[in-house]
Design a protein around this motif. Structure first.
Motif, mmCIF file in Angstrom:
data_model
loop_
_atom_site.group_PDB
_atom_site.id
_atom_site.type_symbol
_atom_site.label_atom_id
_atom_site.label_comp_id
_atom_site.label_asym_id
_atom_site.label_seq_id
_atom_site.Cartn_x
_atom_site.Cartn_y
_atom_site.Cartn_z
ATOM 1 N N THR A 57 0.548 -1.693 -0.115
ATOM 2 C CA THR A 57 0.231 0.335 0.211
ATOM 3 C C THR A 57 0.466 1.242 0.124
ATOM 4 N N LYS A 102 -1.492 8.039 -2.518
ATOM 5 C CA LYS A 102 -2.654 7.088 -2.262
ATOM 6 C C LYS A 102 -3.414 8.523 -3.077
ATOM 7 N N LEU A 162 -6.887 8.373 -5.605
ATOM 8 C CA LEU A 162 -8.571 8.612 -5.779
ATOM 9 C C LEU A 162 -9.035 8.553 -7.013
ATOM 10 N N ALA A 196 -5.571 4.157 -5.884
ATOM 11 C CA ALA A 196 -7.550 3.375 -6.022
ATOM 12 C C ALA A 196 -7.934 3.568 -7.193
ATOM 13 N N VAL A 245 -11.350 3.880 -7.928
ATOM 14 C CA VAL A 245 -12.907 3.910 -7.934
ATOM 15 C C VAL A 245 -13.967 4.521 -8.901
ATOM 16 N N LEU A 268 -17.148 1.693 -1.896
ATOM 17 C CA LEU A 268 -15.747 1.426 -1.764
ATOM 18 C C LEU A 268 -15.133 2.851 -1.338
ATOM 19 N N GLU A 279 -11.662 4.231 1.080
ATOM 20 C CA GLU A 279 -10.991 4.760 -0.090
ATOM 21 C C GLU A 279 -10.313 5.907 0.582
ATOM 22 N N ALA A 293 -7.090 8.219 1.106
ATOM 23 C CA ALA A 293 -5.895 9.124 0.466
ATOM 24 C C ALA A 293 -5.145 10.227 0.465
#
Length: 397
Positions: A100, A152, A154, A177, A179, A317, A321, A325
């Motif tokens: 991660t 991270k 998103l 991530a 999504v 989700l 996330e 983020a």
């Protein structure tokens, strides 16, 4: 349970964390020069008389030892291995939140690994690797060298967008991530067979999604591509032009800036009184180009041939996330609108919002979403420039 209720199923074997997490940290479970085997042990167990003899047996193994759920018992594990005969200088590593953006790795000799992990403030989930293969980390670790390591991002656009945007982010070491909060809905059957293609001289497409739906719709409606041979093509953005080129058509007009105003400025001077423009776009797309064409007295027709829909199945989700983020990429007004709707009334988030352009920023802010930065170039590369450190951003240009 599935079989009991008569539900058909298939089992898809996954990649085990016991070797994928070390590999992601640059530590192979086996190596021809260091270890021909590896052994997986639970590190979270109750103390018992058997532990001492287990420690002696494990210490005698020449392969790599991987201890899962081991952080809380790490001092005991290290002491037991050393008492069992394992060299205190054996390389060891503790990997926190492996694979991660929050991954952290601490290495030290076995005798000092517990203290090193404590000094670094490591927390669960974490695993411990003991063996000579740990010494390869300095040579093989790769992910932590990226300019966005530890970050991270998103991604909230269409499935096609998030898939493409994830690639450069991962190249720079970020965790992407994916999504996809929105998706394009196919146009109604007969949309393209009803268009008198011979009446138009220019065709405008405003997105890569629109290009793909356009060609799929032509085929479905039985429209012969030779009916389009006389047309000039104008597009918004490099991504749209590339999507068009994959179908063998190279755009005649690509604006220097990837938004409707720039396209209007590039296209309108090329038009004559005899030209007639067909603008194909999303139902809830921008009206800017239509307004500019009308103001210029251009003969045109707008066909909103597909819709962008919100995928509400992704809400939970998204919220999960979003908690971890660092950045949220909003690549369209539709994505901004859906993001706002799905996060309304939920817990606040710390992530910075990055917008692909002024129109998307306007939509986001109209819903109360503070935008940290707006890309100067309205594409994936432009958004990436917003979060890269200055030196890395210059290299990426």
């Amino acid at each position: 349970m599935l079989r009991k209720h008569g539900v058909p199923f298939a089992i898809v074997p996954g990649v085990s964390s016991c070797y994928s997490v070390p590999a992601y940290a640059g530590i192979p479970a086996t190596h021809r020069d260091h270890a021909s085997s590896f052994h997986v042990i639970t590190g979270h167990r109750k103390a018992s008389r058997q532990e001492e003899s287990d420690g002696a047996a494990l210490a005698e193994l020449e392969g790599t030892l991987v201890f899962l759920m081991s952080l809380g018992n790490l001092p005991r594990i290290a002491d037991t291995l050393i008492q069992g005969g394992k060299s205190p200088g054996t390389p060891a590593a503790v990997i926190e939140q492996g694979t991660t953006a929050r991954q952290r790795v601490v290495t030290a000799p076995l005798a000092h690994i517990a203290q090193a992990a404590q000094d670094a403030g490591l927390h669960t989930p974490a695993m411990t690797v003991v063996g000579d293969v740990v010494s390869l980390r300095q040579e093989l670790q790769w992910q932590e060298r990226g300019a966005l390591y530890g970050k991270k991002v998103l991604l909230t656009g269409t499935p096609d967008y998030v898939r493409k945007a994830a690639l450069p982010l991962r190249k720079h070491g970020a965790e992407a991530a994916e999504v996809s909060l929105i998706y394009p809905q196919e146009p109604q059957e007969g949309t393209f067979s009803a268009i008198p293609w011979g009446d138009y001289t220019w065709l405008v497409l405003t997105s890569a999604n629109g290009v793909e739906l356009f060609f799929a719709g032509l085929q479905r409606d039985g429209v012969d591509l030779r009916q389009l041979l006389h047309l000039h093509f104008a597009v918004i953005g490099k991504g749209t032009a590339q999507a068009l080129a994959r179908h063998g058509i190279f755009a005649d007009c690509i604006p220097p800036q990837f938004h409707s105003d720039s396209l209007a400025e590039a296209l309108i001077p090329q038009l004559t009184a005899q030209d007639k423009v067909l603008l194909l776009r999303a139902e809830n797309g921008s009206e800017v180009l239509s307004q500019r064409l009308e103001q210029a007295g251009v003969c045109f027709r707008t066909v909103p041939f597909y819709a962008i829909k919100s995928d509400w199945r992704k809400k939970q989700l998204l919220l999960a996330e979003l908690k971890t983020a660092d950045y949220v990429f909003l690549a369209s007004s539709s994505a901004a609108r859906t993001f706002a709707e799905m996060t309304a009334g939920e817990d606040p988030y710390a992530a910075q919002v990055i917008s692909i352009g002024d129109a998307t920023t306007h939509t986001a802010e109209s819903f109360g979403i503070p935008v940290a930065r707006t890309a100067k170039q309205s594409d994936i590369d432009g958004m990436l420039q917003c979060i890269l450190p200055p030196a890395a951003a210059e290299d990426a240009r």
